[in-house]
Enzyme design. Structure first.
Site, PDB file in Angstrom:
ATOM      1  N   ASP A  69       0.837  -1.189   0.000  1.00 33.39           N
ATOM      2  CA  ASP A  69       0.000   0.000   0.000  1.00 33.39           C
ATOM      3  C   ASP A  69       0.878   1.247   0.000  1.00 33.39           C
ATOM      4  O   ASP A  69       1.705   1.430  -0.876  1.00 33.39           O
ATOM      5  CB  ASP A  69      -0.932  -0.063   1.223  1.00 33.39           C
ATOM      6  CG  ASP A  69      -2.188   0.774   1.069  1.00 33.39           C
ATOM      7  OD1 ASP A  69      -2.063   2.009   1.109  1.00 33.39           O
ATOM      8  OD2 ASP A  69      -3.276   0.195   0.918  1.00 33.39           O
ATOM      9  N   VAL A  70       0.737   2.097   1.021  1.00 35.31           N
ATOM     10  CA  VAL A  70       1.534   3.316   1.120  1.00 35.31           C
ATOM     11  C   VAL A  70       2.535   3.159   2.264  1.00 35.31           C
ATOM     12  O   VAL A  70       2.217   2.576   3.300  1.00 35.31           O
ATOM     13  CB  VAL A  70       0.636   4.558   1.349  1.00 35.31           C
ATOM     14  CG1 VAL A  70      -0.213   4.417   2.602  1.00 35.31           C
ATOM     15  CG2 VAL A  70       1.468   5.843   1.415  1.00 35.31           C
TER      16      VAL A  70
ATOM     17  N   PHE B 249       6.494   4.911   4.040  1.00 32.41           N
ATOM     18  CA  PHE B 249       7.458   6.013   4.115  1.00 32.41           C
ATOM     19  C   PHE B 249       8.867   5.441   4.166  1.00 32.41           C
ATOM     20  O   PHE B 249       9.125   4.440   4.832  1.00 32.41           O
ATOM     21  CB  PHE B 249       7.216   6.866   5.370  1.00 32.41           C
ATOM     22  CG  PHE B 249       8.320   7.853   5.635  1.00 32.41           C
ATOM     23  CD1 PHE B 249       8.422   9.016   4.890  1.00 32.41           C
ATOM     24  CD2 PHE B 249       9.278   7.606   6.620  1.00 32.41           C
ATOM     25  CE1 PHE B 249       9.461   9.916   5.113  1.00 32.41           C
ATOM     26  CE2 PHE B 249      10.312   8.503   6.847  1.00 32.41           C
ATOM     27  CZ  PHE B 249      10.400   9.663   6.089  1.00 32.41           C
ATOM     28  N   HIS B 250       9.777   6.105   3.444  1.00 35.86           N
ATOM     29  CA  HIS B 250      11.208   5.804   3.542  1.00 35.86           C
ATOM     30  C   HIS B 250      11.932   7.077   3.942  1.00 35.86           C
ATOM     31  O   HIS B 250      11.572   8.164   3.474  1.00 35.86           O
ATOM     32  CB  HIS B 250      11.771   5.334   2.198  1.00 35.86           C
ATOM     33  CG  HIS B 250      11.176   4.059   1.706  1.00 35.86           C
ATOM     34  ND1 HIS B 250      11.229   2.882   2.426  1.00 35.86           N
ATOM     35  CD2 HIS B 250      10.511   3.758   0.555  1.00 35.86           C
ATOM     36  CE1 HIS B 250      10.638   1.928   1.742  1.00 35.86           C
ATOM     37  NE2 HIS B 250      10.191   2.429   0.610  1.00 35.86           N
TER      38      HIS B 250
ATOM     39  N   CYS C  58       1.038   1.186   5.294  1.00 35.97           N
ATOM     40  CA  CYS C  58       0.698  -0.069   4.619  1.00 35.97           C
ATOM     41  C   CYS C  58      -0.806  -0.334   4.612  1.00 35.97           C
ATOM     42  O   CYS C  58      -1.250  -1.475   4.427  1.00 35.97           O
ATOM     43  CB  CYS C  58       1.442  -1.248   5.244  1.00 35.97           C
ATOM     44  SG  CYS C  58       3.236  -1.071   5.106  1.00 35.97           S
TER      45      CYS C  58
ATOM     46  N   ILE D  99       7.282  -4.506   4.003  1.00 39.37           N
ATOM     47  CA  ILE D  99       7.648  -5.294   2.833  1.00 39.37           C
ATOM     48  C   ILE D  99       6.761  -4.890   1.667  1.00 39.37           C
ATOM     49  O   ILE D  99       5.541  -4.790   1.803  1.00 39.37           O
ATOM     50  CB  ILE D  99       7.499  -6.804   3.109  1.00 39.37           C
ATOM     51  CG1 ILE D  99       8.518  -7.261   4.155  1.00 39.37           C
ATOM     52  CG2 ILE D  99       7.661  -7.615   1.819  1.00 39.37           C
ATOM     53  CD1 ILE D  99       8.336  -8.704   4.585  1.00 39.37           C
TER      54      ILE D  99
END
Length: 244
Positions: free
Chosen positions: A86-87, A89-90, A182, A152
């Site tokens: 899904d969505v 953040f990094h 996610c 993941i």
């Protein structure tokens, strides 16, 4: 793999890399891996602040809680990708691994591969005294209680992998307030730093990156890891570019 055979995973330590640059590099390397020009490898890196959306675009957009302009004002990029998930953040102080592997040569199916990604993060957490677990049914990633410590999101094309995992060492968790991580509502996000407590000293991020690589390699059946350092980054990226 026959008994006693040596299977090497090459690990590229790339430091901090913009998401778009890392994505282009993966695309080239997957093509090279399919053509047999490179062996199995993993990119080990961190990103500047970046939000990414998975291929289930409509659902992922709903779980992005701030407009793109606001994210940019915060200094973060937004990328729409073709990975699963899904969505997420990094950002700095988050260990990201992008394995580029032939699952067929490893004799692994997609489910076993994802379980291997989960296992690597669980093992690294355990090295630092933190008990982590896979998600409950319907939950992706790795959790400490009801707090997510590792995400993941993979893509598998004709048995070859790219994208991968993100393990929170000590990122700014405030960035996660702008998404439903996610796509799982009502759950928190955590980090290794938060879980071990302020009184425990963690090694440098690079050490934890390497621990993650080694745990992943062992879990997936590799016998050795050969590291390529950040000082070779330009050469490594250039070699991939000349093969594309």
């Amino acid at each position: 793999m026959s008994g006693g055979a040596r299977r090497v995973l090459e690990a590229w330590r790339l430091g901090v890399v913009k998401y778009g640059e890392a994505l282009q590099l993966q695309e080239r390397l997957v093509a090279d891996r399919k053509a047999g020009r490179v062996g199995d490898l993993v990119l080990s890196l961190q990103h500047p602040p970046t939000y990414t959306l998975g291929k289930q675009r409509e659902k992922a957009e709903r779980n992005l809680l701030a407009p793109e302009a606001e994210l940019r004002a915060m200094g973060a990029e937004l990328h729409r990708t073709e990975r699963g998930g899904d969505v997420t953040f990094h950002g700095p102080r988050q260990a990201v691994l992008y394995p580029v592997l032939s699952l067929r040569s490893l004799r692994l199916g997609a489910r076993r591969y994802v379980e291997g990604l989960e296992s690597a993060m669980i093992q690294v957490a355990a090295l630092h005294g933190v008990f982590a677990r896979p998600g409950d049914p319907g939950e992706t990633g790795v959790w400490v209680g009801d707090r997510k410590i590792g995400a993941i999101g993979v893509r598998i094309s004709s048995g070859f992998t790219w994208h991968g995992l993100a393990f929170n060492i000590d990122p700014d968790l405030g960035y996660f307030e702008h998404i439903v991580p996610c796509g799982i509502a009502g759950k928190g996000v955590t980090s290794l730093r938060r879980e071990v407590g302020d009184g425990v000293e963690l090694p440098d991020d690079g050490v934890i990156h390497d621990q993650l690589v080694r745990c992943l390699a062992t879990t997936l059946g590799f016998t050795d890891v050969e590291f390529k350092d950040d000082s070779e980054r330009g050469v490594l990226i250039g070699v991939a570019a000349t093969h594309s």
